[in-house]
Design a protein around this motif. Structure first.
Motif, PDB file in Angstrom:
ATOM      1  N   PHE A  52       0.828  -1.212   0.000  1.00  0.00           N
ATOM      2  CA  PHE A  52       0.000   0.000   0.000  1.00  0.00           C
ATOM      3  C   PHE A  52       0.859   1.257   0.000  1.00  0.00           C
ATOM      4  CE2 PHE A  52      -2.307  -3.241   2.512  1.00  0.00           C
ATOM      5  CZ  PHE A  52      -3.196  -3.590   1.516  1.00  0.00           C
ATOM      6  N   ALA A  72       0.004  -4.003  -4.754  1.00  0.00           N
ATOM      7  CA  ALA A  72      -0.637  -4.822  -3.715  1.00  0.00           C
ATOM      8  C   ALA A  72      -1.402  -6.004  -4.298  1.00  0.00           C
ATOM      9  CB  ALA A  72      -1.576  -3.954  -2.885  1.00  0.00           C
ATOM     10  N   ASN A  73      -2.075  -5.787  -5.447  1.00  0.00           N
ATOM     11  CA  ASN A  73      -2.951  -6.845  -5.970  1.00  0.00           C
ATOM     12  C   ASN A  73      -2.169  -8.021  -6.554  1.00  0.00           C
ATOM     13  OD1 ASN A  73      -2.308  -4.770  -7.843  1.00  0.00           O
ATOM     14  ND2 ASN A  73      -3.741  -5.641  -9.307  1.00  0.00           N
ATOM     15  N   ILE A  77       0.043 -11.862  -0.571  1.00  0.00           N
ATOM     16  CA  ILE A  77      -0.061 -11.424   0.819  1.00  0.00           C
ATOM     17  C   ILE A  77      -1.474 -10.893   1.015  1.00  0.00           C
ATOM     18  CG2 ILE A  77       0.718  -9.650   2.454  1.00  0.00           C
ATOM     19  CD1 ILE A  77       3.438  -9.724   1.055  1.00  0.00           C
ATOM     20  N   ASN A  78      -2.119 -11.223   2.122  1.00  0.00           N
ATOM     21  CA  ASN A  78      -3.431 -10.650   2.397  1.00  0.00           C
ATOM     22  C   ASN A  78      -3.436  -9.976   3.764  1.00  0.00           C
ATOM     23  OD1 ASN A  78      -4.574 -13.219   0.478  1.00  0.00           O
ATOM     24  ND2 ASN A  78      -5.285 -11.144   0.092  1.00  0.00           N
TER      25      ASN A  78
ATOM     26  N   GLU B 161      -8.495  -0.274  -0.458  1.00  0.00           N
ATOM     27  CA  GLU B 161      -7.239  -0.989  -0.235  1.00  0.00           C
ATOM     28  C   GLU B 161      -7.485  -2.482  -0.046  1.00  0.00           C
ATOM     29  OE1 GLU B 161      -5.089   0.767   2.963  1.00  0.00           O
ATOM     30  OE2 GLU B 161      -4.282   2.366   1.708  1.00  0.00           O
ATOM     31  N   MET B 164      -7.873  -4.121  -3.346  1.00  0.00           N
ATOM     32  CA  MET B 164      -6.561  -4.284  -3.988  1.00  0.00           C
ATOM     33  C   MET B 164      -5.813  -5.444  -3.343  1.00  0.00           C
ATOM     34  SD  MET B 164      -5.877  -1.688  -6.191  1.00  0.00           S
ATOM     35  CE  MET B 164      -4.160  -1.228  -6.039  1.00  0.00           C
ATOM     36  N   ASP B 165      -5.915  -5.496  -2.022  1.00  0.00           N
ATOM     37  CA  ASP B 165      -5.229  -6.533  -1.248  1.00  0.00           C
ATOM     38  C   ASP B 165      -5.693  -7.924  -1.670  1.00  0.00           C
ATOM     39  OD1 ASP B 165      -3.581  -7.134   1.250  1.00  0.00           O
ATOM     40  OD2 ASP B 165      -5.445  -8.190   1.660  1.00  0.00           O
ATOM     41  N   GLY B 167      -6.540  -8.765  -4.575  1.00  0.00           N
ATOM     42  CA  GLY B 167      -6.136  -9.074  -5.936  1.00  0.00           C
ATOM     43  C   GLY B 167      -6.797  -8.237  -7.008  1.00  0.00           C
ATOM     44  N   ALA B 168      -7.622  -7.262  -6.630  1.00  0.00           N
ATOM     45  CA  ALA B 168      -8.317  -6.470  -7.630  1.00  0.00           C
ATOM     46  C   ALA B 168      -7.387  -5.426  -8.240  1.00  0.00           C
ATOM     47  CB  ALA B 168      -9.520  -5.770  -7.001  1.00  0.00           C
TER      48      ALA B 168
END
Lengths: 355, 262
Positions: A52, A72-73, A77-78, B161, B164-165, B167-168
């Protein structure tokens, strides 16, 4: 190369330096906690790993690959966000399936995963419910479920229990540890709550003002704090200025006391840390110094006492009741006296972290 | 005592409604009056409405109005929504400046806005339907911004966010997470723009140039020639259009509330 590696990573916001040349290594399949007061750079570290934020300088590696520029996408990692960040217009099922839909998984696979994740967070049968109908604790569980169905290599948790009440927080701590064991992946957990960190972590990274103060197991950090900041931040302690006379002998508050630490040199200024529960009270004259009880508070498990010894006021935890005004002696066994190098200036403290 | 209080409050409410709606009611009644007189009731008729449809001037104005209103409010909605998103992600001080600038057209007297737009447009383009559309976009955009911005602010920053996190891509995250949340705001902004454009007279009057007429400017020019009963019918139609838009907006709000409580 370690599983996750921060290599001289610096980051500033609006010219304010938040991280300065941070080096950090994290082993695979460990529960690592970044612990520190707000503004210490722990959340920034997490956001850098999540993708981020981009570092101003330095590189970040995951599994040997440079991921510094990866958005990030595209990172395996989540994240579980502090304020849950669930999508309000979607059902629980749709929330959890969000990442899997992007990966174009089959319908059966997605349904199985949703079932599995909801079972893991103890919310079976909640598929069709709306987000609004959940309590804070339940929302946080859904946020965890939504993150783990994607089978990330690393799960980032940004103060996920911060908004929950005490009892719930303790329950969630055990559940997080259980989930960690079940999944066998790396957890990077950010918190300012030392108790949370001590309970859950394999490794704690104590941070302050953009620098790592100490890395170690919870026991190491608690029992052997490397400097006054760590000692003060982790639990309560008596931190007293002293002089290391020679190996295994330290002088403070006008008395000489044997200890077990060596290798500080002779006549060297040091900080002496003594935990309040390690101070033993006895009859006057039986310890290394005498004092007077000035305050006695009942705290449930123990009494919290203030003991005035000349200029210095000791904090003592004891299970026995003492009257205010009572004269007592203080004693500490050598093993419980922790000696720390005294940083001569802030720069030196920083230098130590750099090498 | 409470009865007296209650009675008084109802009386007060009644008076307010009377003063607000009596003139419009009179207009509507007159539009169905089968008599040229404004004081004599000559029986019910729809002939003024029939006359309207055969009046080329008025039908032309209706077409112009629809074209201007639709194109200006659609463009204003696109512009306003993008502007709201931009302002939302600006730094605080810059956002405050932008919001101040957005407020000015709302507070400015219509006649001043109208004249200044006319002066501006005559430098670059002949006045006509196109310049009216530009003017309508200019005064509609703030309404869209002020409808969309609160929806953006209530949307958790972390949601984007989080997408995005998971995977978008940025586009997918916007479409799947941000858009559904701000859509109600975009829709009410669009309806507001529609109403404002439909209702506007002053600014249209100054920027329309010769030969172009919307329903409201047409009404005005016709009135100067003398009052005809067709104009009552035209005014009634204009009022009803605005009224229906208002109903749609309120109905939409209720539906949303009900969906929330479910």
């Amino acid at each position: 190369m370690e599983f996750i590696q921060f290599d001289h990573v610096s980051k500033s916001y609006d010219k304010q330096l938040v991280l300065d040349e941070l080096d950090l290594y994290i082993k695979e399949n460990t529960f690592v906690t970044l612990l520190g007061p707000s503004g210490c750079g722990k959340t920034t570290t997490l956001r850098l790993l999540g993708g981020f934020e981009k570092p101003d300088s330095g590189r970040i590696y995951l599994n040997g690959n440079d991921i510094t520029a990866l958005p990030a996408n595209l990172r395996p990692i989540n994240t579980v966000f502090q304020k849950y960040a669930l999508f309000p217009h979607m059902t629980i099922e749709e929330n959890i399936a969000f990442g899997l839909n992007i990966q174009k998984k089959s319908k059966e696979y997605i349904n199985d995963k949703i079932k599995y994740a909801l079972k893991l967070v103890n919310l079976d049968g909640f598929e069709k419910r709306s987000i609004d109908s959940l309590s804070g604790g339940q929302q946080q569980r859904i946020a965890i479920a939504r993150a783990i169905v994607n089978e990330p290599k690393v799960l980032l948790l940004d103060e996920p229990l911060g908004a929950l009440d005490l009892k719930l927080r303790q329950n969630m701590q055990y559940e997080l540890m259980k989930i960690k064991q079940e999944l066998g992946i790396t957890f990077l957990y950010v918190t300012h709550d030392q108790e949370e960190a001590l309970t859950m972590s394999d490794t704690i990274v104590v941070m302050n003002q953009g620098y790592i103060q100490q890395i170690g197991s919870p026991e190491d950090i608690y029992n052997e704090p490397e400097n006054a900041f760590v000692a003060d931040f982790i639990g309560e302690s008596n931190i007293i200025e002293g002089i290391m006379i020679k190996d295994e002998l330290v002088s403070f508050l006008g008395v000489q006391v044997p200890c077990v630490d060596k290798g500080f040199g002779t006549m060297k200024p040091v900080d002496v840390v003594i935990r309040p529960e390690d101070v033993e009270l006895g009859y006057p004259g039986k310890g290394f110094m005498d004092g007077v009880i000035t305050d006695c508070l009942f705290k449930g498990v123990h009494y919290e006492l203030d003991v005035q010894c000349g200029e210095y006021e000791w904090l003592v935890h004891t299970t026995k009741y003492f009257e205010v005004g009572q004269k007592v002696s203080l004693n500490v066994i050598p093993f419980n006296i922790q000696i720390m190098n005294k940083p001569e200036s802030e720069d030196e403290e920083v230098m130590k972290e750099d090498d | 005592m409470t009865n007296v209080k209650k009675g008084a409050s109802y009386l007060y409410l009644g008076l307010v409604f009377l003063f607000l709606y009596a003139p419009i009611l009179v207009l509507i009644v007159l539009s169905f009056n089968d008599s040229m007189s404004r004081t004599v009731w000559g029986g019910f008729t729809l002939k003024w409405y029939m006359n309207l449809t055969s009046n080329d001037n008025i039908m032309g104005a209706l077409g112009t109005t629809i074209r201007i209103t639709l194109s200006s409010s659609i463009l204003a909605t696109i512009l306003g929504t993008s502007a709201a998103i931009g302002i939302h992600y600006m730094k605080k001080r810059h956002a405050a400046i932008m919001l101040g600038a957005t407020n000015i057209p709302l507070l400015n007297a219509d006649i001043v806005t109208g004249i200044s737009l006319m002066l501006l447009f005559t430098r670059f383009t002949p006045l006509g339907e196109f310049s009216v559309v530009l003017a309508h976009i200019a005064f509609s955009v703030p309404y869209v911004i002020f409808n969309v911005l609160p929806r953006l602010q209530s949307l958790s920053e972390a949601c984007y966010e989080a997408a995005m996190d998971l995977g978008a891509t940025p586009m997918y995250a916007f479409y799947k997470v941000v858009w559904p949340e701000i859509f109600p705001g975009v829709l009410s902004g669009f309806l507001m723009a529609l109403t404002m454009s439909l209702d506007d007279f002053t600014i249209t009057y100054f920027t329309k140039g010769a030969g172009v007429n919307t329903l409201s400017t047409m009404l005005y020019t016709q009135l100067r020639k003398g009052i005809q009963s067709e104009l009552y019918a035209l005014s009634t139609i204009l009022f009803l259009l605005a009224f229906i838009l208002l109903l749609v907006m309120n109905f939409k709000k209720d539906v949303r509330k009900e969906a929330k409580t479910k």
